[in-house]
Structures are given as structure tokens and as C-alpha cells.
Design an enzyme around this catalytic site. Structure first.
Site, short mmCIF file in Angstrom:
data_model
loop_
_atom_site.label_atom_id
_atom_site.label_comp_id
_atom_site.label_asym_id
_atom_site.label_seq_id
_atom_site.Cartn_x
_atom_site.Cartn_y
_atom_site.Cartn_z
N ARG A 1 -127.57 67.35 -34.97
CA ARG A 1 -127.71 66.52 -36.17
C ARG A 1 -127.43 67.35 -37.41
O ARG A 1 -127.56 68.59 -37.42
CB ARG A 1 -129.10 65.91 -36.24
CG ARG A 1 -130.21 66.89 -36.53
CD ARG A 1 -131.56 66.20 -36.73
NE ARG A 1 -131.88 65.32 -35.62
CZ ARG A 1 -131.89 63.99 -35.70
NH1 ARG A 1 -131.63 63.38 -36.86
NH2 ARG A 1 -132.17 63.27 -34.66
N ALA B 1 -121.93 72.13 -33.96
CA ALA B 1 -123.09 72.45 -34.78
C ALA B 1 -123.29 71.42 -35.89
O ALA B 1 -122.49 70.50 -36.08
CB ALA B 1 -122.94 73.85 -35.36
N HIS B 2 -124.35 71.62 -36.65
CA HIS B 2 -124.74 70.66 -37.69
C HIS B 2 -123.67 70.53 -38.78
O HIS B 2 -123.00 71.48 -39.16
CB HIS B 2 -126.08 71.07 -38.33
CG HIS B 2 -126.05 72.41 -39.01
ND1 HIS B 2 -125.59 72.60 -40.28
CD2 HIS B 2 -126.44 73.62 -38.57
CE1 HIS B 2 -125.70 73.87 -40.62
NE2 HIS B 2 -126.21 74.51 -39.58
N ASN B 3 -123.48 69.27 -39.21
CA ASN B 3 -122.58 68.91 -40.31
C ASN B 3 -121.09 69.12 -40.02
O ASN B 3 -120.27 69.03 -40.92
CB ASN B 3 -122.94 69.66 -41.59
CG ASN B 3 -124.27 69.21 -42.16
OD1 ASN B 3 -125.31 69.80 -41.87
ND2 ASN B 3 -124.26 68.14 -42.95
N SER C 1 -120.74 73.00 -40.38
CA SER C 1 -120.02 72.52 -41.57
C SER C 1 -118.51 72.75 -41.50
O SER C 1 -117.82 72.62 -42.52
CB SER C 1 -120.58 73.18 -42.84
OG SER C 1 -121.94 72.84 -43.01
#
Length: 334
Positions: free
Chosen positions: A212, A233-235, A253
């Protein structure tokens, strides 16, 4: 099914006896006289000559020694033929007695919630969707229509899933992103309060993790296919119709474009942008922005022609070393 009928069903040009009865699709080594097989490359023609297959799916450029189904896209024809002989299994509807469904969860009457599943508060399961045994659906999850969640899939709270999405066993969607802040020597967890979005027609392999977002959404674009054992991974933002092969890892990201091909065991560092239509070779390490349309290899990743020149130079090093030693010996003799 007659071969001419099969040719029409899968969009191929028939060459040879259309009255041949076809009962299935088989590998070159296993196919029998009532099977169709596939040869997509000239390298496999010797194996075709030894095969007992009654007919073969072939590109237009290869010779045939038996009735053939000609096509410009052999693998697409194979996919269609397999779908003809292996249609989807009939799906049940309803909720298994051992499943736990929150009172305010909304499960479409045509959906199936299998044994020992959990559907938490505020979640919604769309029409025709199947949750196989032991699927966990967290609070406020939205799953669209005609999806398939295989056994032991975990959809953590707030995950949004589009239509016709497939997620294979052991995959976790929406676990906390890997985010910590230093307080002296200690690591302090950064709350991960975002969510994950899987758009329409996405397929995720087994034992993959898509984390998330810290804030906002980790997003997997429409039609993207992700293999087993991949870490997102996140974002991270992944575009449409991208393919990511097994054991690859995308750090936080990063932004991956549309129609990108990422081969196995690729690593992408955080906050990198990869343009549309990029091809990344196996085991590459991506540490900087990649322009659209690039083909890259190596670690650190470089354009593929440069990487090949580097390999060629490395192969010449023993000879160059020998030449250097010879020159040194001549200089000492002067």
C-alpha cells in the site's frame, strides 16, 4: 471439432485437410493424431517432423509437413485454441457455510465466497467474482466483476480491484509499505495510510507482494501482467499492458510506463521513471531515468548495444593482457 471449424474459431488460414477431427491441443512430444500442436520458430521444425500431431499452428514463413493453421501470431492462435478446448469451469454462486462475511459487506448474488474466506466490514464483491478457499478480504475493499482470487490471497483494507482481475495463491495486496524514519539509532515506523489499485484485466502471479502507499495509491495499470515472486513497493505507479517477470523488485515511488517489458530478476531503485515501451533485460539494475523506447541490459543498466560492446571488450582482455606482457618484455630487453 473439424480442423476447418477450429481454423475459423481461432482466426487462422487453413492449409490442408479441413475434415480432420481435432480433439485437443498437445505439446510436440505428446500430441497425437487428433491433436493440434504449435511450432513458432524454425528451431523446432526437426521436433515437428518427429511429432505424431495431426495438425500444427505455424507462422506463414515455415514449411508444413501436415495440415496447418497459418497465422501471423502463433502464440495468440495457441491461446485461442486452448480456450476452445479448455473453457472456464462452471462457477458456483453464493457463500460457503464456513465463510465469514461481515453483516454490512455486499456480496453480489452471482459471486462465490468459498470455504473459510473472510470478507470484512464495508467490502463489496462484484458480479461473477470467485473467491476460492481461505481468501482474506479486508475492510472497505472493492472487487469488481468476473474476478478470480485463488486460494489464500490476501487483499488488505482499502484495496480497489477492477473487473476481470486474477490474483494467484499466496499473493498479498496492500501490506504496509517499507517506510521508517530515524530517531537517533531507532527506526520509527511511518504509518502507511494509502491503498492499492488494481485496474481492469490485471493478472498477478503467486507469492507476489504489492504494498500500500504511504499516502495516495500504489497503482497497477489496466492489462498489466505481473509474474510470481515480484515485489512492488509503496507508491509505485505501473502503466497499462506492462509485463513484469519473476523475482523482480520495484522500489518505492518509481514510475513504470505502459507496454514496458521487465525480464526476470530486475531491480529498480526508488523514485526512478521508466518511459513507455522500454525493454529491460534479465538481472538488470536500473538506477536512473530510462527514456521511452529504450532497450537496456546490465547492472548498472545501460543501452543494450553499449552493454554488448562492454562484454566484447571484456572478452578481449586476456588477449590484450598477453600483448601487454609481450611489449613489457621487449621494452626490458632494450
Amino acid at each position: 471439432m473439424r480442423l476447418d471449424a477450429l481454423a475459423e474459431r481461432i482466426g487462422c488460414r487453413l492449409e490442408g485437410d479441413g475434415a480432420l477431427d481435432i480433439l485437443g491441443v498437445g505439446a510436440l512430444e505428446d500430441a497425437g493424431p487428433a491433436d493440434v500442436t504449435l511450432v513458432a520458430d524454425v528451431r523446432y521444425l526437426p521436433r515437428l517432423r518427429e511429432s505424431r500431431a495431426g495438425s500444427v499452428i505455424l507462422p506463414e514463413s515455415l514449411p508444413a509437413d501436415r495440415p496447418a493453421l497459418r497465422t501471423g501470431n502463433p502464440y495468440l492462435a495457441l491461446a485461442r485454441a486452448l480456450a476452445v478446448f479448455h473453457p472456464p469451469e462452471p462457477r458456483s454462486a453464493g457463500v460457503h457455510p464456513t465463510a465469514v462475511v461481515a453483516p454490512d459487506a455486499c456480496v453480489d448474488p452471482t459471486a462465490w465466497v468459498g470455504p473459510l474466506c473472510v470478507v470484512a466490514a464495508g467490502s463489496a464483491i462484484g458480479a461473477g467474482t470467485v473467491l476460492d478457499a481461505q481468501v482474506f478480504v479486508g475492510a472497505d475493499v472493492r472487487i469488481g466483476s468476473d474476478c478470480r482470487m485463488f486460494p489464500q490471497v490476501t487483499l488488505r483494507e482499502g484495496t480497489w480491484v477492477g473487473d476481470r482481475v486474477i490474483v494467484h495463491s499466496g499473493t498479498v495486496i496492500g501490506a504496509d509499505g517499507f517506510g521508517y524514519a530515524r530517531d537517533g539509532a531507532r527506526c520509527v515506523k511511518i504509518p502507511q495510510v494509502g491503498h492499492v489499485v488494481l485496474e481492469d484485466d490485471v493478472e498477478i502471479g503467486a507469492n507476489t507482494a504489492i504494498d500500500r502507499a504511504t499516502l495516495g495509491a500504489t497503482r497497477i495499470g489496466r492489462g498489466t501482467k505481473i509474474d510470481n515472486l515480484v515485489q512492488i513497493a509503496h507508491n509505485v505507479q505501473v502503466g497499462e499492458d506492462t509485463v513484469i517477470a519473476g523475482q523482480s523488485g520495484i522500489a518505492g515511488s518509481s514510475r513504470i510506463g505502459s507496454r514496458v517489458t521487465i525480464a526476470a530478476q530486475v531491480g529498480v531503485v526508488d523514485h526512478v521513471r521508466i518511459g513507455d515501451d522500454v525493454v529491460i533485460g534479465g538481472q538488470a539494475g536500473v538506477a536512473k531515468e530510462i527514456p521511452p523506447g529504450s532497450v537496456i541490459l546490465g547492472s548498472p543498466a545501460v543501452p543494450h548495444l553499449e552493454f554488448k560492446r562492454q562484454l566484447a571488450a571484456i572478452a578481449r582482455l586476456p588477449r590484450l593482457g598477453k600483448m601487454l606482457r609481450t611489449l613489457e618484455e621487449r621494452l626490458r630487453a632494450l
